[in-house]
Scaffold this active site. Sequence first.
Site, PDB file in Angstrom:
ATOM      1  CG  HIS A   1      -1.701  -1.288   1.364  1.00  0.00           C
ATOM      2  ND1 HIS A   1      -2.933  -1.446   0.768  1.00  0.00           N
ATOM      3  CD2 HIS A   1      -1.408  -2.477   1.971  1.00  0.00           C
ATOM      4  CE1 HIS A   1      -3.392  -2.674   1.025  1.00  0.00           C
ATOM      5  NE2 HIS A   1      -2.487  -3.315   1.747  1.00  0.00           N
ATOM      6  CB  THR A   2       2.476   2.961  -2.917  1.00  0.00           C
ATOM      7  OG1 THR A   2       2.510   1.716  -3.612  1.00  0.00           O
ATOM      8  CG2 THR A   2       3.734   3.732  -3.209  1.00  0.00           C
ATOM      9  CB  CYS A   3      -0.807   6.111  -0.029  1.00  0.00           C
ATOM     10  SG  CYS A   3      -1.237   6.358  -1.764  1.00  0.00           S
ATOM     11  CG  PHE A   4      -1.344   4.136   3.922  1.00  0.00           C
ATOM     12  CD1 PHE A   4      -1.776   5.330   4.495  1.00  0.00           C
ATOM     13  CD2 PHE A   4      -2.158   3.528   2.973  1.00  0.00           C
ATOM     14  CE1 PHE A   4      -2.997   5.876   4.152  1.00  0.00           C
ATOM     15  CE2 PHE A   4      -3.377   4.080   2.623  1.00  0.00           C
ATOM     16  CZ  PHE A   4      -3.812   5.268   3.213  1.00  0.00           C
TER      17      PHE A   4
END
Length: 945
Positions: A911-914
Site C-alpha cells: 500500500h504505497t501511500c502508507f
Amino acid sequence: MLCWGNASFGQLGLGGIDEEIVLEPRKSDFFINKKVRDVGCGLRHTVFVLDDGTVYTCGCNDLGQLGHEKSRKKPEQVVALDAQNIVAVSCGEAHTLALNDKGQVYAWGLDSDGQLGLLGSEECIRVPRNIKSLSDVQIVQVACGYYHSLALSKASEVFCWGQNKYGQLGLGIDCKKQASPQLIKSLLGIPFMQIAAGGAHSFVLTLSGAIFGWGRNKFGQLGLNDENDRYVPNLLKSLRTQKIVYICCGEDHTAALTKEGGVFTFGAGGYGQLGHNSTSHEINPRKVFELMGSIVTQIACGRQHTSAFVPSSGRIYSFGLGGNGQLGTGSTSNRKSPFTVKGNWFPYNGQCPPDFDSEEYFCVKRIFSGGDQSFSHYSNPQNCGPPDDFRYPDPSKQIWTVNEALIQKWLSYPSGRFPVEIANEIDGTFSSSGCLNGSFLAVSNDDHYRTGTRFSGVDMNAARLLFHKLIQPDHPQISQQVAASLEKNLIPKLTSSLPDVEALRFYLTLPECPLMSDSNNFTTIAIPFGTALVSLEKAPLKVLENWWSVLEPPLFLKIVELFKEVVVHLLKLYKIGIPPSERRIFNSFLHTALKVLEILHRVNEKSGQIIQYDKFYIHEVQELIDIRNDYIIWVQQQAYGMLADIPVTICTYPFVFDAQAKTTLLQTDAVLQMQTFEDSDLFHLIGVICGLAIYNFTIVDLHFPLALYKKLLKKKPSLEDLKELVPDVGRSMQQLLDYPEDDVEETFCLNFTITVENFGATEVKELVLNGADTAVNKQNRQEFVDAYVDYIFNKSVASLFDAFHAGFHKVCGGKVLQLFQPNELQAMVIGNTNYDWKELEKNTEYKGEYWAEHPTIKMFWEVFHELPLEKKKQFLLFLTGSDRIPILGMKSLILVIQSTGGGEEYLPVSHTCFNLLDLPKYTDKETLRSKLIQAIDHNEGFSLI
C-alpha cells in the site's frame, strides 16, 4: 571403383597387395557391381558408403577409426551401423562422422580433443555412437578437420566441436577444445549451402556464393590476404562476386569451384598443390590458369594434393604432392600444374571408336581425395549415367527453403491430416531466418550471386506467388503453423546486428506473406516484426533502405499499406478506449508502426518518389483522433519536453496527414498563435509541487538539472551545468576554450549567435548586440561561452522560470532556504541513495500477529539482506513509490509490515501511500524469497493479472 596413392595401411581397400604405393588408377574388385554413395578419406583409413546405406572401412585401425575391431586391407562392413541408412561420411586424421537419412550423426575413432562430440573420457571409441546432443537437430552435412568437426542443419545452423587450438571452431579465442557440438551464433540468419574443413581451418559457403572462413591461416589458407589465424568467421571478400558453388580443403590449402567451372586455390603451395606452376604459398585466392578453357565440375583435395574433373574430355587432372602415388600419374614426382591422371577416360555421351573394348574404358561418376589417397567411382561407357556436377548441389543435403516443390508437398496433405514430420518441416523453415533468407532467390541469369548492399538477390514476385500459394483458407493448419513459428521462434530471436547482407533478405520478403496483413496478427507478428526492423543498426538498415529504393512501385506500396493498416487498427482501438495499464504498450506499438512508415517515407523521398506522396496519407486519422488536441500536445512537447509518459503524437509524423487534416491543423495553429505559447500557469504549478515536496518530506521523481536549484538559490549556472544539460554542446564549448592555437576564428567559424528550434521553424538569436557581425576569436571566446550559458539558463526561459520561482516560493520562501547548497535542495525534492538497510530494519513497525521476533519476520529480513542492491532498490520502489530515500536518511523512512490472511500461494502486497506491506505467513525461506521477488519484479503493468 578406381584407387591410387598410399596403400601402406590398406587404405585403398585393394587387399594384400605387395606395393606400399599405387602409382596409377587400379580397379578394386571389391566394388564390382556395387554403387558408391560417398567416400571419406582419413590420413591412414578410408570409409565407403554404398547406395543401400551400408558402410565399409579399411586401413589403419590403431585408434578405432574403422568402427570395428581389426585393421583391414579390404573393405569390411561396419556392422554396428547395420540398422542405419547412411547417406554421407567425413573423416578427420583418425576419426569418422557418418550421417543417416534421418539427419542423425554417428561418430567413432580418436577422441583426444572431443572431436567425436560424445562427451566421453575415452581416448578413442571403436564402435560408432550416436551424437545424442544433436538428436533434436536435423543435420544435412558433416565435415571433419584433423581434430575438429562441423555439421550443418536443415535450419541453416552451423555446429562445431573438437580442437580449437587455431580457432578452427569459430567460437572465439577462449576455449581450447569443445567436447560437445556448439552452435556458431555469429553465423545465424545466413542461408548456407555447404560446410568444409581442412587440417585446422573451416569454411561455410552461402547459397549466393559468399565464403566465411576461420581457424589456422599460417599459409594463407583462409584467403584473407594475411597469415593470421582467425578465431571467428571472416568473410572472404575477394571471392564474393565469383559465383563460388563448392569448396574443399586440404591440410593447409583450399580450392573453390565457380558456377562457370573455374577453380581458385589458395594457402600452402610448397608441393605444387595450388596448381599455379610454382611452390609459393598464396594468401589470396588465385585462379588456376592452366584449367581455364576447360569447364571443371568436380574438385577434391587430399592432404597436399588437388584433383579436378573435366567432363568434356572425361579426364581427371591432379597436382601437388606425388610421393605416395596420390596424383595417379604413374610416378612419384610432385606436379606444380594440372596433369592428367593415367587411364582410358571416356566422356559421358562420347563417340565409341571401332574395335572398342568397353571394359577398358572409364566414365567418371565422381572423384574423391583425402589423406594421400584418391578414388574415382566410374561406370563403363555402355551403361554410364551423367557424372556428378558439384555446381548443382544435391537437394537432400540442403537447408529448408520455401520453394514450389516443398509447398506442393505440404499442400498435398488434406487439411487436418498432417503427419508430424510435415508440421516439423514447416515449423523448422519458418522458425529459421536463415531458411527464409535462402528462399525466393533470383535465379534467372544467376542474379542472386550479385547480392550486396545495392542488390538483395531476391525475386519478389516469386516470394509473393509462393506465399499466396502457401497461405490459403482451405489449408488453415499450414497458416496456423506458419504464424506460430514466426511469432514464437523467428521474430523473438531477431537481433539488431547482422552477420551479412544475405541475413537481411527476409525483412524484404516477409511483408509479402498474407499472414502479415491479417489484423488478427498485427500485435503478434506485424508489430514485433516492425520493432525488429526499426531496431536494426545503422549499417543493415541502410542496406535495407537501398533494397527498398529499387523495388517496383506496387511492391514498395505493399509494405507502406501494411503499416498504414496497422496504424489505423491501433487508432480504432484507441478510440474505443485503452485501459490505463495498457497505454504504455499501446504507445510503443503505435510508435513502431509510425516509425516504419517514417523510414519508408524517407526512402520514398530520397528516391524521387517510388510511389506518390499521397499514398502515405492515412485518411481515417481525422475520424479516429482529436487532431487539434494532438497538435497542442505536440506543440507542448516541442516547447517544454514532457515530464511523464505521454501518448505518441501523430503530428510527429506529418507525412500521414491528408489535405483536410492539414487544414484543421492550420486552423488550430492560427488559434494558438493568438495566445501566449509559454504557459506560465503550468510552470507556476510545477514550482508549487516542488515546494510542497520539500515541505512534506515527500520524494518526487522530477529530473530537473542541478542548474534549476542553483537559480532558486540565486547562484549562477556555469559551463559545467551546460555539460550536464546538453553534454555534446558543453563539450564543444570546452573544446573552444581549450583550443591552443591562435586561429580560433578560422577554425571554429562562430559568431555571437545561437540557432534555436521554434515550433518546427529554425531561428537565429543574437547573444549580444550586433552578435551576427561579431566573430568569436581567441580574445573574446570566454565572453561567447558565458553569453551562451546565460542565454540557455536565463534569457531563453526567463518568463517560465519566473513563474516556477513564484510557485516554489509560495510554499518554500524565507531566509532558511539560502542556507542550503543546490545539491542539498535537489536531494530534498528527489531524495538520495545513501542506503542503510540495517537502519531500515530497525525502524520498521509491525501490526497484527507480527512482531520483530516472529519467525516469518526474521525470515523476511534474512531474505531481504541477501538480495542484491538492485532488488533492494526495487523493493523500495514497490513499497514507497520511489527507489530513493529522503534527505534525512533511512531513519526518516518508517515501514509497516502486517500479517494477512490467505495461504502461501499469495504474493506480498504493498500500500504505497502508507509504506505498508501485507506479508502472508510463509513457513519456508525459499517460498518467501520467490514470492517477494515475483512481487517486486512485477510492480507495474499487467504482467501478474
